[in-house]
Design an enzyme around this catalytic site. Structure first.
Site, mmCIF file in Angstrom:
data_model
loop_
_atom_site.group_PDB
_atom_site.id
_atom_site.type_symbol
_atom_site.label_atom_id
_atom_site.label_comp_id
_atom_site.label_asym_id
_atom_site.label_seq_id
_atom_site.Cartn_x
_atom_site.Cartn_y
_atom_site.Cartn_z
ATOM 1 N N HIS A 38 -2.978 -2.325 4.293
ATOM 2 C CA HIS A 38 -3.598 -1.094 5.163
ATOM 3 C C HIS A 38 -4.588 -0.272 4.793
ATOM 4 O O HIS A 38 -5.696 -0.159 5.925
ATOM 5 C CB HIS A 38 -2.475 0.227 4.179
ATOM 6 N N GLU A 39 -5.018 -0.526 3.868
ATOM 7 C CA GLU A 39 -7.171 -0.755 3.095
ATOM 8 C C GLU A 39 -7.670 -1.265 3.801
ATOM 9 O O GLU A 39 -8.876 -1.185 4.166
ATOM 10 C CB GLU A 39 -6.911 -0.349 1.448
ATOM 11 N N HIS B 264 -8.768 -0.179 7.314
ATOM 12 C CA HIS B 264 -9.761 0.965 7.317
ATOM 13 C C HIS B 264 -11.424 0.109 7.306
ATOM 14 O O HIS B 264 -12.095 0.583 7.734
ATOM 15 C CB HIS B 264 -9.408 1.737 6.441
#
Length: 174
Positions: A53-54, A57
């Site tokens: 998820h990160e 980003h």
């Protein structure tokens, strides 16, 4: 990340810290650092999802030069992509949360998690977050880079990685 013009150093770009509340991780755009909340991650599979998820980003930050603080649509798009591609909304995760449906449930989950993530990091109304997500949802949900597909399982993730490794070979033959 390297092909998008960014370098990643494991010793500098990843940090394990104790965090408040039920936050599992975050991406600090000022330092391009991924923070893993060691006190809130209890299983390897959860950590894998948080890192993925990160990293989405971080990829968006590098590739799209996201304006995290001034443009809520940029944040919404990255949150949609992260929820869609990280495994946050797999059927098994949703069953564990006692949230599941059949038709269109993956999209509903991605939308809801994107809104929750925005509200966790920005002091804006739920209506503003919902509007931003709705305005960019289709384009961002269908942006599957760098995977080329939604990795619903480990097998899908391995296929996506293999396809990524062979991408240049395929494109060279066009």
């Amino acid at each position: 990340m390297k092909q998008s013009g960014c370098t990643v150093f494991n010793d500098r770009h990843f940090s394990c810290e104790n965090c408040d509340g039920c936050v599992s991780g975050g991406f600090d755009s000022a330092t391009s650092q991924i923070v893993l909340c060691q006190n809130n991650i209890r299983h390897q599979s959860h950590m894998n999802r948080v890192v993925t998820h990160e990293l989405i980003h971080a990829f968006d930050h590098c590739r799209a030069h996201v304006d995290w603080f001034k443009n809520v649509k940029h944040l919404a798009c990255s949150e949609i992509r992260a929820a869609n591609l990280s495994g946050d909304c797999t059927l098994m995760n949703e069953i564990a949360r006692f949230k599941f449906g059949l038709k269109g449930h993956h999209q509903t989950c991605v939308r809801d998690r994107a809104i929750r993530s925005i509200l966790a990091v920005r002091k804006i109304s739920k209506e503003t977050a919902e509007k931003a997500v709705d305005e960019v949802f289709d384009a961002c949900f269908n942006d599957l880079e760098p995977f080329g597909r939604i990795p619903h399982s480990k097998t899908d993730a391995k296929r996506a990685f293999r396809d990524f490794q062979n991408r240049d070979r395929y494109n060279a033959n066009l």
